[in-house]
Design an enzyme around this catalytic site. Structure first.
Site, PDB file in Angstrom:
ATOM      1  N   ASP A 126       0.841  -1.267   0.004  1.00 39.51           N
ATOM      2  CA  ASP A 126       0.109   0.136   0.125  1.00 39.51           C
ATOM      3  C   ASP A 126       0.845   1.249  -0.271  1.00 39.51           C
ATOM      4  OD1 ASP A 126       0.664  -0.507   2.592  1.00 39.51           O
ATOM      5  OD2 ASP A 126      -1.094   0.334   3.319  1.00 39.51           O
ATOM      6  N   GLU A 184       9.316 -10.903  -2.427  1.00 39.58           N
ATOM      7  CA  GLU A 184      10.389 -10.090  -2.634  1.00 39.58           C
ATOM      8  C   GLU A 184      11.865 -10.392  -2.582  1.00 39.58           C
ATOM      9  OE1 GLU A 184       7.095  -7.798  -0.658  1.00 39.58           O
ATOM     10  OE2 GLU A 184       7.853  -9.720  -0.212  1.00 39.58           O
ATOM     11  N   HIS A 206       0.982   0.292  10.546  1.00 39.82           N
ATOM     12  CA  HIS A 206       1.104  -0.987  10.037  1.00 39.82           C
ATOM     13  C   HIS A 206       2.508  -0.960   9.392  1.00 39.82           C
ATOM     14  CE1 HIS A 206      -0.789   0.613   6.581  1.00 39.82           C
ATOM     15  NE2 HIS A 206      -0.484  -0.349   5.672  1.00 39.82           N
ATOM     16  N   HIS A 207       3.255  -2.151   9.338  1.00 41.57           N
ATOM     17  CA  HIS A 207       4.398  -2.369   8.697  1.00 41.57           C
ATOM     18  C   HIS A 207       5.592  -1.616   9.518  1.00 41.57           C
ATOM     19  CE1 HIS A 207       2.494  -4.320   5.709  1.00 41.57           C
ATOM     20  NE2 HIS A 207       2.392  -3.519   4.891  1.00 41.57           N
ATOM     21  N   GLY A 249      26.541 -17.041  -2.212  1.00 38.15           N
ATOM     22  CA  GLY A 249      26.044 -18.476  -2.253  1.00 38.15           C
ATOM     23  C   GLY A 249      25.109 -18.371  -1.631  1.00 38.15           C
ATOM     24  N   ASP A 281      18.079 -29.999  -6.667  1.00 41.50           N
ATOM     25  CA  ASP A 281      16.562 -30.203  -6.397  1.00 41.50           C
ATOM     26  C   ASP A 281      16.237 -29.276  -4.852  1.00 41.50           C
ATOM     27  OD1 ASP A 281      18.177 -32.088  -4.951  1.00 41.50           O
ATOM     28  OD2 ASP A 281      16.811 -33.739  -5.596  1.00 41.50           O
ATOM     29  N   ASN A 322      19.107 -35.109  -7.254  1.00 44.28           N
ATOM     30  CA  ASN A 322      19.948 -35.951  -6.422  1.00 44.28           C
ATOM     31  C   ASN A 322      19.781 -36.072  -5.175  1.00 44.28           C
ATOM     32  OD1 ASN A 322      20.779 -33.391  -5.946  1.00 44.28           O
ATOM     33  ND2 ASN A 322      22.848 -33.697  -6.994  1.00 44.28           N
ATOM     34  N   GLY A 372      18.724 -33.898  -2.592  1.00 47.00           N
ATOM     35  CA  GLY A 372      19.029 -32.957  -1.448  1.00 47.00           C
ATOM     36  C   GLY A 372      20.028 -32.172  -1.737  1.00 47.00           C
ATOM     37  N   GLU A 400      26.155 -29.423   0.896  1.00 48.58           N
ATOM     38  CA  GLU A 400      26.352 -29.717   2.287  1.00 48.58           C
ATOM     39  C   GLU A 400      26.534 -30.899   2.593  1.00 48.58           C
ATOM     40  OE1 GLU A 400      25.719 -26.811   3.113  1.00 48.58           O
ATOM     41  OE2 GLU A 400      23.918 -25.792   2.440  1.00 48.58           O
TER      42      GLU A 400
END
Length: 574
Positions: free
Chosen positions: A38, A60, A123-124, A421, A451, A478, A480, A484
């Site tokens: 708004d 966003e 608000h916000h 990253g 994925d 693959n 996951g 990591e």
């Protein structure tokens, strides 16, 4: 009263929002990313009036990633969010753009100046009457903050912010209070284009630095050139290209500099990333007696875990902010002018040839009877399929490291987020890049993402469909977060993801049956057939193409394995 008189003196009044969007149009922006809220709604009415297209993203954060991708193709971008809730959702993406030198104009719709002055409980807000808290947060990830609280300063602040964004190649922050949108500024200013030229180097300093560089170049027996991301971001590619072509010196790129150099040149030698380098590259670069480093960013992933072995004693560093010759620093002597003069005065050099990278598939992969698609097989094979002018986006993970093994055709734009990253970046970035490519008449934008990464920002496929974009999307299935796993938690559940029916998603997002082509490939033979499919491969196919690319959960490029091991070691250090 004085304020009214100053406004009456304006001969050609235009509204603040119109002025802002016309300036963005002037510097090359044609599409504006973001979401309505708004506090920015009235401002959004001015976007089409300025000849711009409103994209309309799903959230966003994705909009910020998309603006990043758009800027990497077009040179600059813009995003509009609303105060507080909207702008904070975009902060991660804007921080990534700051980290990686990407110029984004972030426009935030603010409550009215009267509401701010009175500290109203709106608000916000945080409910404490502080309307500057969010701009203060963004100050740390912006090279300029322009708060448009006074119509008589608005045009100057807008011009300054856009100029700083362009010159420093980093995000800027512009607040646009709701009651400032329709205030008048001097439209005659628009008749004078913004001065986007870089400040010229001091001629005496520049000539001295050029002479010093030439002295070391002519003394060198086996020099090399190493090009990195800041050559792209700080708009020094023309000067870099001329130097590389005329000198004939073996030229390598860092991972973040992929795409900066025409890889069809005879003196292009591949990717240098310490222990993660292409075959033969590490030995050639580290044996050199002079490294001309252009736009370096020596981060952990960009150096394969800080495994560079180049002595500063043998290095000339060229940057946007200055030049460093061995251990002597010359602040303020920008690389563009230096490269231009060095190239003009080069003369005959001692040039020892470097390695010749190719897209040959490794012998062990050719001989293997195993039908499974492997990382070692896929990335060179991809290089055989890519075409001139393609835009190629790779997500942080196996794709980002795998693309090091792909030799590009000419004029390929490579997009990745090696330093920041942020997992999920690439899908949002693909939307912005595909839109920018469409505006420039570039036919193919190609995304490679895992994925796990895709699940963070999958909604942007919806935005691609809405804006009639037709990228080619490869989801590496693959099971996951493979990158990591290699750092920590090999079989732990936190590195697993729910397996989606990925190729059904475009239809869930509202795609018509004839507007999308979907595929699932799990063998090398199926990849070969896909690459030979003319409808799939054509840049003229007006359909989004969506591919499930099945790979083993525990397979990764060699460079990722070594870099992940280095990251795990760094994380464990006291």
């Amino acid at each position: 009263m004085a304020s009214d008189l100053r406004t009456q003196d304006i001969q050609n009044p235009v509204d603040v929002a119109e002025y802002l969007f016309r300036r963005l149009h002037e510097v090359g922006v044609r599409s504006v990313h973001g979401l309505p809220g708004d506090y920015n709604l009235v401002a959004l009415d001015y976007i089409p009036k300025a000849g711009l297209n409103w994209v309309g993203n799903c959230n966003e954060l994705n909009a910020g990633y998309a603006a990043d991708g758009y800027a990497r193709v077009k040179g600059i971008s813009a995003i509009v969010t609303t105060f507080g809730v909207g702008e904070l959702s975009a902060v991660n993406a804007i921080a990534g753009a700051y980290s990686e030198y990407v110029p984004i104009v972030h426009i935030v719709g603010y409550p009215s100046t009267a509401s701010q002055k009175n500290g109203m409980l709106l608000h916000h807000t945080l409910g404490n009457g502080d309307f500057n808290v969010f701009s203060k947060m963004s100050k740390e990830i912006s090279c300029a903050v322009s708060l448009l609280n006074d119509q008589h300063e608005a045009a100057t602040l807008i011009d300054n912010a856009i100029r700083e964004c362009w010159l420093h190649s980093r995000p800027v922050y512009i607040s646009l209070p709701s009651d400032m949108v329709q205030k008048k500024v001097d439209g005659d200013r628009l008749k004078t284009p913004l001065d986007l030229s870089f400040p010229k180097n001091d001629p005496e300093k520049e000539d001295y630095v050029v002479d010093v560089i030439l002295k070391y170049l002519h003394a060198a027996q086996n020099p090399v050139v190493l090009v990195d991301a800041c050559a792209i971001r700080h708009r020094a590619l023309d000067e870099t290209h001329e130097f590389i072509v005329k000198s004939g010196i073996p030229t390598f790129v860092a991972p973040m500099g992929k795409g900066a150099v025409n890889e069809t040149l005879p003196n292009y030698g591949g990717v240098y990333a310490g222990d993660g380098s292409n075959k033969g590259v590490r030995e050639r670069v580290e044996a050199s007696d002079l490294v001309i480093s252009i736009g370096a960013i020596k981060s952990d992933f960009n150096t394969a875990g800080f495994t560079y072995r180049i002595s500063q004693l043998n290095t000339i560093d060229l940057h946007s902010y200055g030049t460093k010759v061995r251990y002597s620093e010359y602040p303020g002597v920008r690389m563009n002018g230096v490269l231009k003069k060095v190239t003009a005065k080069l003369g005959q050099l001692n040039v020892e040839k470097g390695p010749k990278p190719n897209n040959d598939i490794p012998d062990e992969e050719v001989k293997s009877p195993e039908p499974t698609i492997t990382q070692a097989w896929f990335w060179p094979r991809l290089g055989q399929w890519l075409e001139k002018n393609d835009v190629v986006i790779t997500e942080t993970g196996t794709a980002n490291f795998g693309i090091w093994e792909t030799r590009f055709p000419a004029d390929v734009t490579a997009i990745s987020q090696v330093l920041w990253g942020s997992i999920g970046y690439a899908t949002g970035s693909c939307q912005g890049a595909a839109l920018a490519a469409k505006e420039l008449g570039i036919k193919r934008t190609i995304l490679f993402t895992g994925d796990g990464s895709f699940q963070l920002t999958a909604q942007e496929v919806s935005t691609m469909l809405r804006n009639k974009l037709n990228p080619i999307i490869f989801i590496i299935c693959n099971k996951g977060y493979t990158i990591e796993r290699y750092i920590h938690g090999w079989e732990d559940s936190y590195n697993d993801v729910q397996e989606w029916k990925y190729k059904e998603l475009p239809y869930a997002f509202g795609a018509e049956k004839d507007s999308v082509l979907t595929y699932r490939v799990s063998t090398k033979k199926e990849v070969e057939e896909l690459f030979l499919d003319r409808e799939f491969a054509s840049g003229d196919t007006q359909k989004l193409r969506f591919v499930e690319l099945v790979m083993a959960w525990d397979d990764a490029p060699v460079a990722l394995k070594s870099t992940a091991a280095a990251a795990a070691k760094t994380n464990a250090e006291n």
